[in-house]
Design a protein around this motif. Structure first.
Motif, PDB file in Angstrom:
ATOM      1  N   SER A  72       0.887  -1.266  -0.031  1.00 14.70           N
ATOM      2  CA  SER A  72      -0.011  -0.061   0.197  1.00 14.70           C
ATOM      3  C   SER A  72       0.817   1.334  -0.039  1.00 14.70           C
ATOM      4  O   SER A  72       0.655   2.296  -0.743  1.00 14.70           O
ATOM      5  CB  SER A  72      -1.052   0.098   1.194  1.00 14.70           C
ATOM      6  N   ALA A  96       0.908   4.049  -2.647  1.00 15.45           N
ATOM      7  CA  ALA A  96       0.518   5.401  -2.456  1.00 15.45           C
ATOM      8  C   ALA A  96       1.571   6.137  -3.050  1.00 15.45           C
ATOM      9  O   ALA A  96       1.364   7.476  -3.468  1.00 15.45           O
ATOM     10  CB  ALA A  96       0.337   5.440  -1.104  1.00 15.45           C
ATOM     11  N   TRP A 152      -3.298   4.438  -7.420  1.00 20.54           N
ATOM     12  CA  TRP A 152      -4.441   4.711  -6.402  1.00 20.54           C
ATOM     13  C   TRP A 152      -4.998   3.542  -5.957  1.00 20.54           C
ATOM     14  O   TRP A 152      -5.415   3.274  -4.736  1.00 20.54           O
ATOM     15  CB  TRP A 152      -5.179   5.835  -6.711  1.00 20.54           C
ATOM     16  N   VAL A 200      -5.373   1.591  -2.123  1.00 21.49           N
ATOM     17  CA  VAL A 200      -6.262   1.443  -1.164  1.00 21.49           C
ATOM     18  C   VAL A 200      -6.942   0.093  -0.899  1.00 21.49           C
ATOM     19  O   VAL A 200      -7.128  -0.202   0.036  1.00 21.49           O
ATOM     20  CB  VAL A 200      -7.650   2.322  -1.967  1.00 21.49           C
ATOM     21  N   ALA A 245      -4.544  -1.261   1.568  1.00 14.98           N
ATOM     22  CA  ALA A 245      -4.877  -0.700   3.018  1.00 14.98           C
ATOM     23  C   ALA A 245      -6.076  -1.425   3.571  1.00 14.98           C
ATOM     24  O   ALA A 245      -6.271  -1.638   4.704  1.00 14.98           O
ATOM     25  CB  ALA A 245      -5.391   0.909   2.712  1.00 14.98           C
TER      26      ALA A 245
END
Length: 122
Positions: free
Chosen positions: A84, A88, A100, A104, A107
Motif C-alpha cells: 500500500s 501510494a 491509487w 486502497v 490498505a
C-alpha cells in the motif's frame, strides 16, 4: 465493528492475492499501463509467481490450526502495508489510477488483517 476471525481475514487476503495472480499472469500489459512502473515481462512474471506461491503456502496454513493462521496473518498485514505504501508513493508522484486503486486495496488488506488479529481467540 468489523471483526473477522483470523482464518476469515487470511482467506480474504488470499482471495485478493488470487485476483492479483490473474491480473499479473493473464493481463500484465493492461495492468502495467495503469501504473507508474510500465510493463516489464520479467517483473510481471515474478509477481505472478510470488502470488501463486503465497496462495499455495497460505492455503495450507489456512486449512490448519489457528496459531499458524495468526502467524501468517501477521506477515500478510506487513506485506499489505508495504504494498500500500509503495503504491501510494507512486500514486502521489504520478497520479496513475492503478496505483491509487492498489494503495486502497492493500490498505483494506491491512484493516482486515489487523481486525482479524485483534479478535479474541477464545
Amino acid at each position: 465493528m468489523y471483526r473477522p476471525t483470523a482464518r476469515a481475514a487470511a482467506a480474504s487476503w488470499l482471495a485478493g492475492t488470487a485476483a492479483a495472480l490473474v491480473v499479473q499472469g493473464v493481463f500484465p500489459q493492461r495492468f502495467a499501463a495503469s501504473t507508474a512502473w510500465d510493463y516489464n515481462e520479467g517483473w510481471q512474471r515474478e509477481i505472478a509467481i510470488w502470488n501463486l506461491g503465497t496462495l499455495v503456502a497460505g492455503g495450507v496454513i489456512v486449512a490448519g490450526h489457528d496459531d499458524p493462521v495468526r502467524a501468517q496473518l501477521r506477515g500478510l498485514a506487513v506485506l499489505s502495508a508495504l504494498f500500500s505504501a509503495n503504491h501510494a508513493a507512486a500514486a502521489v508522484r504520478t497520479n496513475k489510477p492503478g496505483n491509487w486503486a492498489w494503495a486502497v486495496i492493500n490498505a483494506g488488506g491491512v484493516i482486515t488483517s489487523v481486525a482479524g488479529l485483534a479478535k479474541s481467540t477464545r
